[in-house]
Design a protein around this motif. Structure first.
Motif, mmCIF file in Angstrom:
data_model
loop_
_atom_site.group_PDB
_atom_site.id
_atom_site.type_symbol
_atom_site.label_atom_id
_atom_site.label_comp_id
_atom_site.label_asym_id
_atom_site.label_seq_id
_atom_site.Cartn_x
_atom_site.Cartn_y
_atom_site.Cartn_z
ATOM 1 N N LYS A 1 -30.323 -4.709 31.255
ATOM 2 C CA LYS A 1 -29.948 -5.904 32.155
ATOM 3 C C LYS A 1 -28.982 -6.928 31.421
ATOM 4 O O LYS A 1 -28.864 -7.774 31.586
ATOM 5 C CB LYS A 1 -31.489 -6.556 32.187
ATOM 6 N N GLY A 2 -28.552 -6.326 30.105
ATOM 7 C CA GLY A 2 -27.477 -6.965 29.489
ATOM 8 C C GLY A 2 -28.107 -8.023 28.455
ATOM 9 O O GLY A 2 -27.533 -8.715 27.975
ATOM 10 N N ASN A 3 -29.633 -7.844 28.323
ATOM 11 C CA ASN A 3 -30.140 -8.779 27.222
ATOM 12 C C ASN A 3 -30.076 -8.364 25.945
ATOM 13 O O ASN A 3 -30.391 -7.103 25.596
ATOM 14 C CB ASN A 3 -31.538 -9.221 27.713
ATOM 15 N N ALA A 4 -29.954 -9.112 25.010
ATOM 16 C CA ALA A 4 -29.778 -8.513 23.472
ATOM 17 C C ALA A 4 -30.973 -8.605 23.120
ATOM 18 O O ALA A 4 -32.053 -9.267 23.175
ATOM 19 C CB ALA A 4 -28.860 -9.869 22.803
ATOM 20 N N MET A 5 -30.996 -7.693 21.906
ATOM 21 C CA MET A 5 -32.116 -7.372 21.034
ATOM 22 C C MET A 5 -32.665 -8.861 20.484
ATOM 23 O O MET A 5 -31.864 -9.278 20.123
ATOM 24 C CB MET A 5 -31.814 -6.422 20.250
ATOM 25 N N ALA A 6 -34.123 -8.845 20.427
ATOM 26 C CA ALA A 6 -34.519 -10.110 19.544
ATOM 27 C C ALA A 6 -34.421 -9.787 18.157
ATOM 28 O O ALA A 6 -34.816 -8.788 17.682
ATOM 29 C CB ALA A 6 -35.923 -10.234 20.294
ATOM 30 N N MET A 7 -34.030 -10.838 17.566
ATOM 31 C CA MET A 7 -34.029 -10.658 16.141
ATOM 32 C C MET A 7 -35.394 -10.505 15.535
ATOM 33 O O MET A 7 -35.555 -9.798 14.435
ATOM 34 C CB MET A 7 -33.389 -11.894 15.463
ATOM 35 N N ASP A 8 -36.396 -10.922 16.058
ATOM 36 C CA ASP A 8 -37.900 -10.841 15.677
ATOM 37 C C ASP A 8 -38.240 -9.205 15.500
ATOM 38 O O ASP A 8 -38.750 -8.613 14.467
ATOM 39 C CB ASP A 8 -38.717 -11.302 16.480
ATOM 40 N N SER A 9 -37.481 -8.478 16.552
ATOM 41 C CA SER A 9 -37.822 -6.983 16.439
ATOM 42 C C SER A 9 -37.073 -6.245 15.262
ATOM 43 O O SER A 9 -37.555 -5.190 14.630
ATOM 44 C CB SER A 9 -37.103 -6.299 17.866
ATOM 45 N N PHE A 10 -35.790 -6.727 15.204
ATOM 46 C CA PHE A 10 -34.875 -6.305 13.970
ATOM 47 C C PHE A 10 -35.553 -6.585 12.759
ATOM 48 O O PHE A 10 -35.543 -5.716 11.835
ATOM 49 C CB PHE A 10 -33.575 -6.841 14.314
#
Length: 263
Positions: A104-113
């Motif tokens: 959907k073009g949403n960027a990865m959450a930094m919390d996940s990284f």
């Protein structure tokens, strides 16, 4: 480094690859401090091993204080048994696949990284740095004056990561890259460093894969055409501890697997 009558500190030792390492080292006469976040699983495992060969320390590798408490306990236990610290194996790790940009073009959450990096990379370094001062104070053994061995776990994803593995590959690639500088830092202390980079092994992490994903992964394995067995990983850990000439190296344990960009 001889395994018999030495104490090894292993994170993630209650399950998966870490669990297999614990079993192998205990069979070889070693003592193992199991650092894990799952007390129920770990306590049952310790009871199953028996003979006072293992001791469990509940540990969250995301927390330095938690690691410090466990390392302190493991060192005290080693003094009580008279079995010096001979090595630290950082086997705790997570996958958590996430694409940097989803459909959907949403960027990865930094919390996940951050979660993946903190468990796999920061947790590894934090554990090792807290064990090393104790290992460096042990009496050198053998003609080479060896004091111990550090074993880290990278992954084939450090070299040919798949879609959704930006965080995972970054964490494991960092471990592969820091192997040599850590080796050079520790050489004056008689401590070796070995990193093992496995591909798909049969663990709880890979058990979550769909049959379709598993079949796709096996297509790129040269031989043997199957997932690795935890005992095979443990065997390489054992050899890495015992073979003093293995140092400053990243060993791929992958059946010749080289992942393509798309499966």
């Amino acid at each position: 480094m001889q395994i018999k009558d030495r104490t090894y500190i292993i994170s993630g030792g209650a399950s998966g690859l870490g669990r297999a390492v614990v079993e192998d080292l205990c069979k070889g006469g070693g003592y193992v401090a199991i650092l894990d976040i799952n007390p129920e699983l770990a306590e049952a495992f310790v009871k199953n091993i028996g003979d006072g060969k293992t001791k469990f320390f509940e540990t969250d590798v995301l927390e330095s204080d938690s690691i410090a408490k466990s390392v302190e306990g493991a060192v005290l236990w080693a003094k009580e048994t008279g079995k010096d610290i001979g090595g630290v194996i950082a086997a705790a790790g997570v996958g958590n696949p996430t694409k940097i940009l989803d459909r959907k073009g949403n960027a990865m959450a930094m919390d996940s990284f951050d979660f993946v990096m903190n468990v796999n990379l920061r947790g590894t370094i934090d554990l090792i740095r807290q064990v090393l001062p104790h290992m460096a104070k042990t009496t050198p053994i053998g003609e080479d004056g060896e004091r111990g061995c550090v074993i880290m776990v990278a992954s084939s994803a450090a070299f040919d990561g798949q879609p959704g593995q930006v965080a995972y590959s970054a964490s494991k690639g960092a471990i592969a890259s820091l192997t040599l500088p850590m080796t050079r830092d520790l050489a004056p202390h008689g401590i070796r460093v070995v990193t093992i980079a496995p591909s798909m092994f049969e663990t709880r992490m890979t058990a979550a894969l769909s049959e379709k994903a598993r079949a796709s992964l096996l297509k790129v394995v040269e031989f043997p055409v199957r997932g690795g067995k935890p005992a095979e990983f443990a065997s390489l850990v054992k050899h890495s501890i015992e073979n003093v000439m293995l140092n400053g190296v990243v060993l791929r344990l992958d059946g010749g697997t080289r992942m393509p960009s798309k499966m």
